[in-house]
Design a protein around this motif. Structure first.
Motif, PDB file in Angstrom:
ATOM      1  N   HIS A  60      40.338  27.982  39.358  1.00  0.00           N
ATOM      2  CA  HIS A  60      39.421  28.460  38.346  1.00  0.00           C
ATOM      3  C   HIS A  60      40.189  29.175  37.249  1.00  0.00           C
ATOM      4  O   HIS A  60      41.405  29.363  37.333  1.00  0.00           O
ATOM      5  CB  HIS A  60      38.396  29.406  38.977  1.00  0.00           C
ATOM      6  CG  HIS A  60      37.383  28.701  39.818  1.00  0.00           C
ATOM      7  ND1 HIS A  60      36.418  29.365  40.550  1.00  0.00           N
ATOM      8  CD2 HIS A  60      37.170  27.385  40.059  1.00  0.00           C
ATOM      9  CE1 HIS A  60      35.665  28.488  41.190  1.00  0.00           C
ATOM     10  NE2 HIS A  60      36.107  27.287  40.908  1.00  0.00           N
ATOM     11  N   THR A  61      39.478  29.612  36.228  1.00  0.00           N
ATOM     12  CA  THR A  61      40.086  30.358  35.135  1.00  0.00           C
ATOM     13  C   THR A  61      39.351  31.673  34.972  1.00  0.00           C
ATOM     14  O   THR A  61      38.243  31.858  35.469  1.00  0.00           O
ATOM     15  CB  THR A  61      40.011  29.576  33.817  1.00  0.00           C
ATOM     16  OG1 THR A  61      38.627  29.301  33.512  1.00  0.00           O
ATOM     17  CG2 THR A  61      40.778  28.265  33.932  1.00  0.00           C
ATOM     18  N   GLY A  62      39.997  32.602  34.231  1.00  0.00           N
ATOM     19  CA  GLY A  62      39.356  33.878  33.938  1.00  0.00           C
ATOM     20  C   GLY A  62      38.995  34.638  35.200  1.00  0.00           C
ATOM     21  O   GLY A  62      39.795  34.781  36.114  1.00  0.00           O
ATOM     22  N   ARG A  63      37.718  35.101  35.268  1.00  0.00           N
ATOM     23  CA  ARG A  63      37.258  35.902  36.398  1.00  0.00           C
ATOM     24  C   ARG A  63      36.445  35.079  37.388  1.00  0.00           C
ATOM     25  O   ARG A  63      35.714  35.624  38.211  1.00  0.00           O
ATOM     26  CB  ARG A  63      36.412  37.074  35.885  1.00  0.00           C
ATOM     27  CG  ARG A  63      37.109  38.001  34.909  1.00  0.00           C
ATOM     28  CD  ARG A  63      38.331  38.642  35.514  1.00  0.00           C
ATOM     29  NE  ARG A  63      37.995  39.509  36.639  1.00  0.00           N
ATOM     30  CZ  ARG A  63      38.902  40.079  37.425  1.00  0.00           C
ATOM     31  NH1 ARG A  63      40.184  39.826  37.244  1.00  0.00           N
ATOM     32  NH2 ARG A  63      38.517  40.876  38.418  1.00  0.00           N
ATOM     33  N   GLY A  64      36.546  33.764  37.325  1.00  0.00           N
ATOM     34  CA  GLY A  64      35.838  32.922  38.279  1.00  0.00           C
ATOM     35  C   GLY A  64      36.271  33.217  39.700  1.00  0.00           C
ATOM     36  O   GLY A  64      37.408  33.622  39.945  1.00  0.00           O
ATOM     37  N   PRO A  65      35.399  33.039  40.690  1.00  0.00           N
ATOM     38  CA  PRO A  65      35.732  33.356  42.077  1.00  0.00           C
ATOM     39  C   PRO A  65      36.898  32.523  42.587  1.00  0.00           C
ATOM     40  O   PRO A  65      37.095  31.379  42.176  1.00  0.00           O
ATOM     41  CB  PRO A  65      34.439  33.036  42.838  1.00  0.00           C
ATOM     42  CG  PRO A  65      33.711  32.062  41.950  1.00  0.00           C
ATOM     43  CD  PRO A  65      34.041  32.472  40.558  1.00  0.00           C
ATOM     44  N   LEU A  66      37.655  33.119  43.491  1.00  0.00           N
ATOM     45  CA  LEU A  66      38.808  32.424  44.060  1.00  0.00           C
ATOM     46  C   LEU A  66      38.363  31.284  44.963  1.00  0.00           C
ATOM     47  O   LEU A  66      37.420  31.423  45.741  1.00  0.00           O
ATOM     48  CB  LEU A  66      39.654  33.404  44.874  1.00  0.00           C
ATOM     49  CG  LEU A  66      40.470  34.428  44.093  1.00  0.00           C
ATOM     50  CD1 LEU A  66      41.035  35.484  45.026  1.00  0.00           C
ATOM     51  CD2 LEU A  66      41.599  33.741  43.332  1.00  0.00           C
ATOM     52  N   ALA A 111      47.550  44.343  28.697  1.00  0.00           N
ATOM     53  CA  ALA A 111      48.598  44.067  27.716  1.00  0.00           C
ATOM     54  C   ALA A 111      48.936  42.579  27.640  1.00  0.00           C
ATOM     55  O   ALA A 111      49.794  42.169  26.872  1.00  0.00           O
ATOM     56  CB  ALA A 111      49.862  44.860  28.075  1.00  0.00           C
ATOM     57  N   GLN A 112      48.243  41.790  28.455  1.00  0.00           N
ATOM     58  CA  GLN A 112      48.526  40.364  28.484  1.00  0.00           C
ATOM     59  C   GLN A 112      47.649  39.622  27.477  1.00  0.00           C
ATOM     60  O   GLN A 112      46.472  39.904  27.334  1.00  0.00           O
ATOM     61  CB  GLN A 112      48.259  39.806  29.886  1.00  0.00           C
ATOM     62  CG  GLN A 112      49.077  40.468  30.987  1.00  0.00           C
ATOM     63  CD  GLN A 112      50.534  40.066  30.958  1.00  0.00           C
ATOM     64  OE1 GLN A 112      50.889  39.046  30.357  1.00  0.00           O
ATOM     65  NE2 GLN A 112      51.384  40.866  31.580  1.00  0.00           N
ATOM     66  N   THR A 113      48.251  38.687  26.783  1.00  0.00           N
ATOM     67  CA  THR A 113      47.486  37.893  25.814  1.00  0.00           C
ATOM     68  C   THR A 113      47.302  36.456  26.298  1.00  0.00           C
ATOM     69  O   THR A 113      46.597  35.686  25.672  1.00  0.00           O
ATOM     70  CB  THR A 113      48.201  37.877  24.447  1.00  0.00           C
ATOM     71  OG1 THR A 113      49.523  37.351  24.625  1.00  0.00           O
ATOM     72  CG2 THR A 113      48.298  39.286  23.880  1.00  0.00           C
ATOM     73  N   ASP A 114      47.957  36.090  27.412  1.00  0.00           N
ATOM     74  CA  ASP A 114      47.835  34.732  27.916  1.00  0.00           C
ATOM     75  C   ASP A 114      46.610  34.644  28.829  1.00  0.00           C
ATOM     76  O   ASP A 114      45.905  35.618  29.058  1.00  0.00           O
ATOM     77  CB  ASP A 114      49.101  34.321  28.668  1.00  0.00           C
ATOM     78  CG  ASP A 114      49.409  35.282  29.812  1.00  0.00           C
ATOM     79  OD1 ASP A 114      48.598  35.352  30.749  1.00  0.00           O
ATOM     80  OD2 ASP A 114      50.448  35.969  29.757  1.00  0.00           O
ATOM     81  N   GLU A 115      46.367  33.456  29.340  1.00  0.00           N
ATOM     82  CA  GLU A 115      45.212  33.231  30.194  1.00  0.00           C
ATOM     83  C   GLU A 115      45.636  32.936  31.631  1.00  0.00           C
ATOM     84  O   GLU A 115      44.927  32.249  32.364  1.00  0.00           O
ATOM     85  CB  GLU A 115      44.383  32.069  29.641  1.00  0.00           C
ATOM     86  CG  GLU A 115      43.801  32.348  28.260  1.00  0.00           C
ATOM     87  CD  GLU A 115      42.963  31.192  27.738  1.00  0.00           C
ATOM     88  OE1 GLU A 115      42.922  30.144  28.419  1.00  0.00           O
ATOM     89  OE2 GLU A 115      42.351  31.343  26.671  1.00  0.00           O
ATOM     90  N   ASP A 116      46.764  33.460  32.026  1.00  0.00           N
ATOM     91  CA  ASP A 116      47.246  33.230  33.375  1.00  0.00           C
ATOM     92  C   ASP A 116      46.291  33.836  34.403  1.00  0.00           C
ATOM     93  O   ASP A 116      45.652  34.858  34.151  1.00  0.00           O
ATOM     94  CB  ASP A 116      48.638  33.846  33.570  1.00  0.00           C
ATOM     95  CG  ASP A 116      49.714  33.054  32.847  1.00  0.00           C
ATOM     96  OD1 ASP A 116      49.357  32.052  32.202  1.00  0.00           O
ATOM     97  OD2 ASP A 116      50.887  33.449  32.912  1.00  0.00           O
ATOM     98  N   ARG A 117      46.210  33.166  35.534  1.00  0.00           N
ATOM     99  CA  ARG A 117      45.333  33.575  36.630  1.00  0.00           C
ATOM    100  C   ARG A 117      46.143  34.424  37.607  1.00  0.00           C
ATOM    101  O   ARG A 117      47.090  33.940  38.226  1.00  0.00           O
ATOM    102  CB  ARG A 117      44.809  32.323  37.308  1.00  0.00           C
ATOM    103  CG  ARG A 117      43.869  32.569  38.478  1.00  0.00           C
ATOM    104  CD  ARG A 117      42.445  32.474  38.028  1.00  0.00           C
ATOM    105  NE  ARG A 117      41.579  32.079  39.132  1.00  0.00           N
ATOM    106  CZ  ARG A 117      40.346  32.505  39.264  1.00  0.00           C
ATOM    107  NH1 ARG A 117      39.826  33.333  38.372  1.00  0.00           N
ATOM    108  NH2 ARG A 117      39.599  32.101  40.281  1.00  0.00           N
TER     109      ARG A 117
END
Length: 253
Positions: A60-66, A111-117
């Motif tokens: 998933h991406t962002g705050r989606g469940p693991l 402080a992160q600007t990327d979309e890493d999970r």
């Protein structure tokens, strides 16, 4: 026999779940440790394992469940090339005891600007009686931070709960449990945790009063049990505390 209200934070010991309820708050453990590490071993076994590719699967991406695939991948990455070769699990085996995996706190990514999970993987190291938190970047497949602390006791895992039950069953203080089980099970003796439905909660003398015999709980990994005969009544074992670190059983009252 006694009716017992289960705490919401209790672990699902009978289900042998790979998770253990709510994880410790993000940011605790409080001692900042190593980064990705430089060792060539894994807590899961001897020898160089860096050439083994981490499990893949839906992410998933962002705050989606693991997803389960993400949890498996995070655990695999967390145990690669780190300093946990001397860690021990609840049975004294090599490698730390796995507790839980959860999404990293958004505050850690401010402080992160990327979309890493990013996720946090919690272990307990019985070799040093400490909680270990690995912050894993699932996108890059790396461990970004390792934090350790003593005295923090998140809910026990299913394996820890089962081990605590086994120790209580074998201990002289488990006589009442064995007697009540035999009465409820029409004479069948209690010899294994597998005969019970179990829930466990951690016990810490920094937060709860206890006799001197249990004064190390908190420094040690200690568990209280809620026990039920399968398809039968609950048996009150909440007055007992099992110290998994020194493998002893004590009584609260």
């Amino acid at each position: 026999m006694a009716a017992i209200t289960l705490p919401r934070a209790a672990s699902a010991g009978d289900d042998h779940s790979t998770t253990a309820g709510s994880a410790a708050p993000s940011g605790a453990p409080g001692q900042h440790g190593t980064g990705t590490g430089t060792g060539n071993g894994s807590g899961a076994g001897p020898g160089a394992v860096t050439e083994i590719q981490a499990p893949q699967g839906g992410q998933h991406t962002g705050r989606g469940p693991l997803t389960k695939a993400e949890v498996d991948r995070a655990k695999f990455i967390a145990l690669q090339r780190d300093g946990l070769r001397s860690a021990q699990d609840v049975d004294g085996g090599r490698g730390p005891e796995y507790l839980d995996t959860d999404l990293a706190d958004p505050a850690d990514d401010a402080a992160q600007t990327d979309e890493d999970r990013r996720v946090e993987v919690l272990f307990y190291d019985y070799g040093h009686d400490r909680l270990v938190k690995k912050t894993v970047n699932l996108t890059s497949g790396t461990v970004e931070h390792t934090d350790t602390a003593s005295g923090l006791q998140p809910p026990p895992s299913g394996d820890e709960t089962a081990e605590a039950a086994a120790l209580l069953i074998e201990d002289p203080l488990g006589e009442g449990l064995r007697t009540d089980f035999a009465a409820a099970a029409k004479g069948t003796p209690l010899t294994s945790p597998g005969q019970l439905r179990l829930r466990g909660i951690s016990f810490n003398t920094a937060e709860q009063s206890a006799p001197a015999a249990l004064r190390k709980c908190g420094e040690h990994r200690c568990v209280r049990l809620f026990t039920q005969v399968k398809d039968g009544p609950w048996i009150d074992t909440t007055r007992f505390v099992v110290d998994l670190s020194d493998r002893t059983v004590g009584r609260i009252h």
